[in-house]
Design a protein around this motif. Sequence first.
Motif, PDB file in Angstrom:
ATOM      1  N   THR A  69       0.831  -1.205   0.000  1.00  0.00           N
ATOM      2  CA  THR A  69       0.000   0.000   0.000  1.00  0.00           C
ATOM      3  C   THR A  69       0.861   1.249   0.000  1.00  0.00           C
ATOM      4  O   THR A  69       0.596   2.211  -0.728  1.00  0.00           O
ATOM      5  N   TYR A  72       2.281   1.726  -3.501  1.00  0.00           N
ATOM      6  CA  TYR A  72       1.313   2.323  -4.420  1.00  0.00           C
ATOM      7  C   TYR A  72       1.164   3.815  -4.151  1.00  0.00           C
ATOM      8  O   TYR A  72       1.054   4.620  -5.082  1.00  0.00           O
ATOM      9  N   CYS A  76       1.881   6.762  -6.793  1.00  0.00           N
ATOM     10  CA  CYS A  76       0.878   7.777  -7.117  1.00  0.00           C
ATOM     11  C   CYS A  76       1.428   9.182  -6.949  1.00  0.00           C
ATOM     12  O   CYS A  76       1.183  10.070  -7.787  1.00  0.00           O
ATOM     13  N   MET A 114       4.270  -5.359  -5.399  1.00  0.00           N
ATOM     14  CA  MET A 114       2.971  -4.738  -5.676  1.00  0.00           C
ATOM     15  C   MET A 114       2.038  -5.630  -6.490  1.00  0.00           C
ATOM     16  O   MET A 114       0.813  -5.468  -6.441  1.00  0.00           O
ATOM     17  N   GLN A 130      -5.517   3.156  -3.337  1.00  0.00           N
ATOM     18  CA  GLN A 130      -4.273   3.613  -3.949  1.00  0.00           C
ATOM     19  C   GLN A 130      -4.118   3.064  -5.367  1.00  0.00           C
ATOM     20  O   GLN A 130      -3.590   3.754  -6.256  1.00  0.00           O
ATOM     21  N   LYS A 131      -4.579   1.843  -5.616  1.00  0.00           N
ATOM     22  CA  LYS A 131      -4.538   1.295  -6.973  1.00  0.00           C
ATOM     23  C   LYS A 131      -5.409   2.132  -7.907  1.00  0.00           C
ATOM     24  O   LYS A 131      -5.004   2.450  -9.033  1.00  0.00           O
ATOM     25  N   ALA A 134      -3.781   5.398  -8.771  1.00  0.00           N
ATOM     26  CA  ALA A 134      -2.764   5.282  -9.820  1.00  0.00           C
ATOM     27  C   ALA A 134      -3.417   5.286 -11.196  1.00  0.00           C
ATOM     28  O   ALA A 134      -2.928   5.929 -12.136  1.00  0.00           O
TER      29      ALA A 134
END
Length: 207
Positions: A69, A72, A76, A114, A130-131, A134
């Motif tokens: 996490t 990510y 980002c 990841m 967070q994914k 991105a």
Amino acid sequence: MMTEEPRTGDRYHHGNLRAALLDSALDVLTEGGVAGFSMREAARRAGVSQSAPKHHFGDARGLLGALATRAYRQLCERLEAVELSGRDVRERVTALALEYVAFARDNRALFDLMWRMTQFDYDDPELAEQKHRALCALDRVLRGTDAAPTSGEDPALVQSYAVWSLVHGYTTLALEGAIGEEAADPLANDLLPAMLQLVDVRPGDPR
């Protein structure tokens, strides 16, 4: 039993044990990869008892999930910091793609972690957030910063997923040495820009 009170030479200050454990976990991951990861070793390097990580993360899956996490989130932040003004859509996509590759190059162990879906809870809400963040960073490059927000199921994201797949595929192959053997640094290879030229990217394209 060891406590979490600060001691001279420890890697953390009172209240920052969670961050210190993540730092130690990253060290262990970098040296041994996912296969060689040990929560016990992460605790030892942080200077705390073996039970300390369990209080914050539960088990090794929880610790690796928290590390993923954070990775990510760092990705980002780098993608969102890319300067987009004064560039057309192709230039923006290329700039973002190169930053993606640079992150992977600079954080090989994290980048590998990841995508190891079986090693942690890939559906964790914070990780999922967070994914999606991105993806949104790439989507704003393609559809514009004023484009309406979308969910992960929105057909408008098809092109963003396609470009992400292309960039990620190139990154993975380059880091594994499968392409561009004459250029050890994947950023020094002109293959990615050439690949992106083949993608029909247009602002506001509904496909």
